[in-house]
Write a protein that holds these residues in place. Structure first.
Motif, PDB file in Angstrom:
ATOM      1  N   SER A 156     -31.047 -43.413  -5.253  1.00 57.38           N
ATOM      2  CA  SER A 156     -30.501 -42.036  -5.209  1.00 57.38           C
ATOM      3  C   SER A 156     -31.016 -41.388  -6.754  1.00 57.38           C
ATOM      4  CB  SER A 156     -28.991 -41.937  -5.067  1.00 57.38           C
ATOM      5  OG  SER A 156     -28.972 -42.284  -3.843  1.00 57.38           O
ATOM      6  N   THR A 202     -40.059 -40.537   1.628  1.00 56.05           N
ATOM      7  CA  THR A 202     -39.897 -40.124   2.739  1.00 56.05           C
ATOM      8  C   THR A 202     -38.996 -38.976   2.767  1.00 56.05           C
ATOM      9  OG1 THR A 202     -40.371 -42.010   4.306  1.00 56.05           O
ATOM     10  CG2 THR A 202     -38.885 -40.312   5.222  1.00 56.05           C
ATOM     11  N   LEU A 203     -37.817 -39.044   1.855  1.00 56.32           N
ATOM     12  CA  LEU A 203     -37.021 -38.064   1.522  1.00 56.32           C
ATOM     13  C   LEU A 203     -37.389 -36.969   0.571  1.00 56.32           C
ATOM     14  CD1 LEU A 203     -33.765 -40.177   1.457  1.00 56.32           C
ATOM     15  CD2 LEU A 203     -34.394 -38.935   3.459  1.00 56.32           C
ATOM     16  N   TYR A 229     -36.117 -33.152   0.857  1.00 58.97           N
ATOM     17  CA  TYR A 229     -35.030 -32.301  -0.123  1.00 58.97           C
ATOM     18  C   TYR A 229     -35.836 -31.172  -0.981  1.00 58.97           C
ATOM     19  CZ  TYR A 229     -32.083 -36.977   0.414  1.00 58.97           C
ATOM     20  OH  TYR A 229     -31.338 -37.815   1.030  1.00 58.97           O
ATOM     21  N   ALA A 283     -29.712 -33.839  -3.672  1.00 60.57           N
ATOM     22  CA  ALA A 283     -30.292 -35.122  -3.282  1.00 60.57           C
ATOM     23  C   ALA A 283     -29.284 -36.450  -3.302  1.00 60.57           C
ATOM     24  CB  ALA A 283     -31.455 -35.440  -4.356  1.00 60.57           C
ATOM     25  N   GLU A 325     -26.805 -36.298  -0.263  1.00 62.57           N
ATOM     26  CA  GLU A 325     -27.263 -35.973   1.087  1.00 62.57           C
ATOM     27  C   GLU A 325     -27.021 -37.312   1.959  1.00 62.57           C
ATOM     28  OE1 GLU A 325     -29.379 -35.934   4.365  1.00 62.57           O
ATOM     29  OE2 GLU A 325     -29.884 -37.138   3.228  1.00 62.57           O
ATOM     30  N   PHE A 327     -30.077 -36.838   6.797  1.00 58.38           N
ATOM     31  CA  PHE A 327     -31.442 -37.498   6.736  1.00 58.38           C
ATOM     32  C   PHE A 327     -31.812 -38.783   6.285  1.00 58.38           C
ATOM     33  CE2 PHE A 327     -31.592 -32.980   7.424  1.00 58.38           C
ATOM     34  CZ  PHE A 327     -32.911 -32.586   8.055  1.00 58.38           C
ATOM     35  N   ALA A 328     -30.896 -39.304   5.125  1.00 53.09           N
ATOM     36  CA  ALA A 328     -31.135 -40.556   4.552  1.00 53.09           C
ATOM     37  C   ALA A 328     -30.798 -41.792   5.661  1.00 53.09           C
ATOM     38  CB  ALA A 328     -30.260 -40.695   3.379  1.00 53.09           C
ATOM     39  N   THR A 381     -29.937 -45.038  -0.002  1.00 58.58           N
ATOM     40  CA  THR A 381     -29.499 -44.082  -0.991  1.00 58.58           C
ATOM     41  C   THR A 381     -27.743 -44.485  -1.052  1.00 58.58           C
ATOM     42  OG1 THR A 381     -28.833 -42.538   0.409  1.00 58.58           O
ATOM     43  CG2 THR A 381     -30.824 -42.129  -0.620  1.00 58.58           C
TER      44      THR A 381
END
Length: 279
Positions: A76, A143-144, A148, A209, A212, A215-216, A227
């Protein structure tokens, strides 16, 4: 003593008491978490509200040493730093060109960014997942990063575009007359002058970020890429929850946000009051 001023003083006292109670209600959950994190599990189950008698700091050590927690923490942190850098750079460049130049579809591009603020993030979860699956972009270290950045840009562009408008255009003209390139103009003049806005972007983009979760959870299945928001779930179990340990993990997880805010607090306050001063 002026009798006429008594009702005014009483009214001020009542208002101050109301705001003090409201402030205490906001601070109480944090204080309760700290108090609970310093209790043993048995002590918490006996009385979850009373002040701790043991100061059991082992909960924080166990939370940090638990399997996968530090890995989630670092994942993270890395994502947060990357999102901060990308958001600040992209927002400053985009905001500068939108505020300073007239070009075709300028208003449409600006409205496209601003419209992102009214689109619910969760409504994009399934489309993003299907698109990433089709392109083979799931379970990657980056990916994230794209989602973000996309979620941070609407607010960031609106904020920087409005702030750069307050900077006199004559500074740009003087810089160009001295032979300054656009890159040096942005990095040496615009960027330092936008420090209050940059401070706000740093705290908001890092928080986006760091906090979140949906999505993670959906885009990452690899345990090594989880994360902190996913890692916190490791302290929950279906039948038994060690609440003091859980509170300790939550407190550790909010430390980066608190540290960043304390570092940039003055700049954030300055940035938030710029619009009010301009009138």
């Amino acid at each position: 003593m002026n009798i006429k001023n008594i009702p005014v003083k009483i009214l001020k006292l009542i208002v101050n008491i109301i705001f003090m109670l409201f402030s205490v209600s906001c601070i109480f959950p944090i204080l309760w978490m700290i108090n609970s994190a310093l209790k043993t599990s048995n002590e918490f189950m006996q009385d979850s509200i009373s002040l701790t008698r043991s100061l059991y700091v082992q909960n924080f050590i166990d939370a940090i040493q638990s399997s996968g927690f530090l890995n989630c923490f670092m994942n993270s942190a890395i994502l947060g730093v990357i999102n901060v850098v990308l958001t600040v750079v992209c927002a400053l460049v985009t905001g500068y060109f939108i505020s300073r130049y007239n070009f075709r579809f300028k208003k449409a591009i600006y409205l496209l960014f601003v419209s992102g603020m009214v689109i619910p993030m969760l409504s994009l979860l399934i489309p993003v997942f299907l698109q990433f699956k089709t392109l083979g972009m799931l379970d990657k270290p980056w990916t994230l990063t794209l989602p973000y950045l996309a979620f941070s840009m609407p607010f960031a562009v609106m904020l920087t575009e409005n702030y750069i408008k307050s900077i006199p255009v004559e500074l740009d003209e003087a810089a160009y007359m001295e032979g300054c390139s656009t890159f040096h103009l942005l990095s040496r003049i615009v960027f330092p002058m936008c420090s209050p806005t940059v401070a706000i972007l740093i705290i908001t983009s890092f928080m986006n970020a760091w906090n979140e979760f949906p999505f993670a959870l959906v885009l990452l299945n690899n345990e090594k890429l989880r994360t902190i928001s996913i890692g916190i779930r490791m302290f929950n179990s279906e039948h038994n929850i060690n609440y003091p340990l859980y509170m300790a993990a939550l407190l550790v997880s909010i430390l980066p946000i608190l540290i960043i805010y304390l570092i940039f607090s003055k700049q954030i306050m300055k940035g938030m009051t710029v619009g009010a001063v301009k009138g």
